[in-house]
Write an enzyme that holds these catalytic residues in place. Structure first.
Site, PDB file in Angstrom:
ATOM      1  N   THR A  31      12.825  -1.513  -4.200  1.00 52.73           N
ATOM      2  CA  THR A  31      11.556  -1.672  -4.938  1.00 52.73           C
ATOM      3  C   THR A  31      11.904  -1.929  -6.412  1.00 52.73           C
ATOM      4  O   THR A  31      12.097  -3.073  -6.793  1.00 52.73           O
ATOM      5  CB  THR A  31      10.625  -0.446  -4.784  1.00 52.73           C
ATOM      6  OG1 THR A  31      11.338   0.720  -5.136  1.00 52.73           O
ATOM      7  CG2 THR A  31      10.113  -0.347  -3.369  1.00 52.73           C
ATOM      8  N   THR A  65       9.725   6.971  -3.551  1.00 57.65           N
ATOM      9  CA  THR A  65      10.600   7.052  -2.405  1.00 57.65           C
ATOM     10  C   THR A  65      12.066   6.778  -2.571  1.00 57.65           C
ATOM     11  O   THR A  65      12.483   5.749  -3.073  1.00 57.65           O
ATOM     12  CB  THR A  65      10.158   6.125  -1.267  1.00 57.65           C
ATOM     13  OG1 THR A  65       8.800   6.354  -1.048  1.00 57.65           O
ATOM     14  CG2 THR A  65      10.935   6.419  -0.019  1.00 57.65           C
TER      15      THR A  65
END
Lengths: 409, 409
Positions: free
Chosen positions: B157, B194
């Site tokens: 990400t 995450t």
């Protein structure tokens, strides 16, 4: 760049009968700086204190605790130096601290155990006793009742503004004054540690009651603020009650007790909040209120998890109503059996998370409107019980990093 | 600006027999981005996982735990999307997650309970199931053994670099491969949450033993890193053991067990450390080792207090050997009966604090020399016992604030 930190007009700071304050420039770390402050209390004054729970307690904290535990003749003076914390200094640090107390006691015709010492500044460096001792006569010569502003300046380290607060209440038909000063702005510029708070009232309060009251008030003020979660080695909060107003609180059932207590809470909370408002790099003042908790402890766990989360704090800095980060912090706060489906969250009056998820009627632009404000209430309801706690904190900005990454020179 | 994060040569990443990986661009949040990854395991593979302890557990974490608890036919596939965390999404989020599993199961002729789902990205927004379902056939069509680099890219990400690690060991005269990928860089850019870690080996390991081994390895790797102390809602760490090498670990006394365990620890620790090395704004990689603790729990308390202190982290960013801040963090770590006079502290080989105070032979310039390095060992001895724990973290820079204060757009 303090957040709504108002400096009261000098006329709004009321002297406390029975308290004289003297301030001097002792050149402890830097020249031309008020760095030594002495408080003198009239005989009969009761004094109580609350101190850091850090296991590395500075020498002055140890001496304070000793002297307060000694019921002897009663505390009659405080001596506060900036520029050096006298922490992590071992036995020589303790001896240096006692020497300062002894010197002040000699000048004021007291027993050294009647003096409470406080230090704030660099950790792990020897206290420059000679300079402090040389400065004491100047501070003593300066003793006068209307010196609270000077005291607020005299205890500053990296604070950008002096912190002083004062009010008057009526008890038993007489005027009672409560006035105090504080300092602190995070655990402060490299090695500069310490939150200090000194509050005095001219009401009289029995010693044991004052001790209990001081702990109680600390839990509603200085023990409910956090800038970076770093507990310093020197944190101290003192209340002195001189009795010179003629009002004597006989006990917790005295009808004036609640009035005095409310006044002390207001002053202590204002002084504590001023520390957050002046925190390093702060651009926003946040009140984190946790409601419907099973008990006070779990309310505080959640409040501190949110208040300490760097992700939450940077989101507030960015005025980004980033709900996920607040919910995540609630989720990792350590309540093992938290039912997240019962969690609700408000930013001021905007109901943003409902039953553990996004409130369907919440609109991001409304959240963002709240986030633009300099003062924001984050209200969290856990759906577990009736306990409630409030913690005060600030956002986390580039300036925090800059200030704390500055080298100590 | 990752700290010593080496990307291995593609030839040094060994495929794991029995594992195929497919990656696709599903346009989940942004176009032209690998955002959907599928793992396929041969029949007979055992799989175990460790998940976030955050009470706000994302939907995929809940489904993972359900499917892993079902001894049924065994896990045969993983599906990982970026761009959306499917967290704080309630019952619709769970349904969306199950739909993705069902679709993949249909394509791969499996039972939906044989699929483990993972999501990472924005919290509190509905999962775009349609785009994921539309992307699945492309990911399945891409399935092949030599796709680990693509997988490392496919799960990124805000990571600046792909994280992949691989090694081969000999067990019972046969070559056994361990290869893994991870992602994470803090709790990541606004609402991007995450840490994920996926490791596979072609050794065979019984299901129960693998579950125990996975917890054990997590405690030496992914459970020992911290960037900002924010535990995400989606953290997941998975080990799959295919048995396709022909090596079958019979139990913890099998002589190859320790070899495999060491290999898994090495890969998992490397993948975990890569997350810290690539952490938001990191300029330094710090190893915090606490020795002579009474037990593992108190060693971790101290290690995390130091690793989470914003004051310690900014001091490292500034290359300032600020001992007071480290001692203060040790002091507030929560060991009530800590005898500070027994505390010793080293920066690499420089003995800086001795018996609770400054080491008399320590020179500041030596400490500063250590602080200039990109990798620093902070070693703390508590003088209480024999327990030891190590935590990995990074410094705290202007860029951390910048990255996390960016608006989510």
């Amino acid at each position: 760049m303090a957040v709504n930190l108002h400096i009261p007009d000098e006329s709004a700071i009321f002297p406390v009968a029975g308290v004289d304050i003297g301030v001097a420039e002792a050149g402890i770390r830097k020249a031309d700086r008020r760095d030594l402050t002495v408080f003198r209390f009239e005989p009969g004054t009761t004094v109580a204190g609350v101190f850091t729970r850090n296991r590395f307690r500075a020498a002055p904290v140890q001496v304070c605790e000793e002297n307060l535990a000694d019921p002897g003749q009663g505390i009659r003076a405080l001596v506060i130096n900036t520029g050096n914390a006298n922490a992590g200094t071992g036995a020589p640090g303790l001896a240096a601290c006692r020497e300062v107390c002894a010197e002040l006691a000699k000048l004021m015709m007291l027993d050294p155990r009647q003096v409470l010492p406080f230090s704030t500044g660099v950790i792990l460096e020897p206290l420059p006793v000679d300079r402090i001792v040389a400065g004491l006569p100047h501070a003593v010569a300066d003793l006068r009742p209307d010196n609270w502003f000077n005291a607020a300046h005299g205890i500053m380290t990296t604070d950008t503004l002096p912190k002083v607060s004062s009010l008057r209440v009526n008890i038993d038909g007489k005027v009672v004054t409560v006035t105090g000063v504080s300092k602190g702005a995070g655990m402060i510029r490299p090695n500069m540690a310490t939150m200090l708070g000194f509050v005095a009232t001219d009401a009289g309060v029995p010693r044991e009651l004052l001790a209990q009251l001081t702990r109680d008030i600390a839990d509603q003020s200085f023990n409910r603020i956090t800038v970076d979660g770093d507990t310093s080695t020197n944190d101290s909060f003192i209340i002195a009650a001189t009795g010179q107003s003629g009002v004597q609180i006989s006990g917790p059932t005295h009808q004036g007790f609640l009035v005095l207590r409310a006044a002390l809470v207001e002053i202590a909370r204002d002084l504590a909040q001023k520390i957050v408002r002046d925190a390093e790099g702060a651009t926003k003042f946040m009140t984190i209120r946790v409601e419907e908790a099973g008990d006070s402890e779990e309310a505080l766990k959640v409040a501190y998890a949110v208040a300490h989360s760097p992700l939450v704090k940077t989101a507030f800095y960015a005025s980004d109503p980033n709900l996920g980060r607040i919910l995540a912090a609630i989720g990792y706060a350590g309540i093992e059996d938290l039912d997240v489906d019962k969690v609700n969250l408000w930013l001021d009056d905007e109901w943003v998370a409902r039953d553990g998820g996004r409130n369907p009627t919440y609109r991001e632009e409304d959240g963002q409107k709240v986030m633009q404000k300099p003062e924001i209430l984050v209200r969290i309801a856990l759906g577990r019980g009736k306990a409630q706690e409030t913690v005060y904190t600030c956002d986390f900005s580039h300036d925090y990093v800059s200030i704390n990454a500055d080298y100590r020179s």
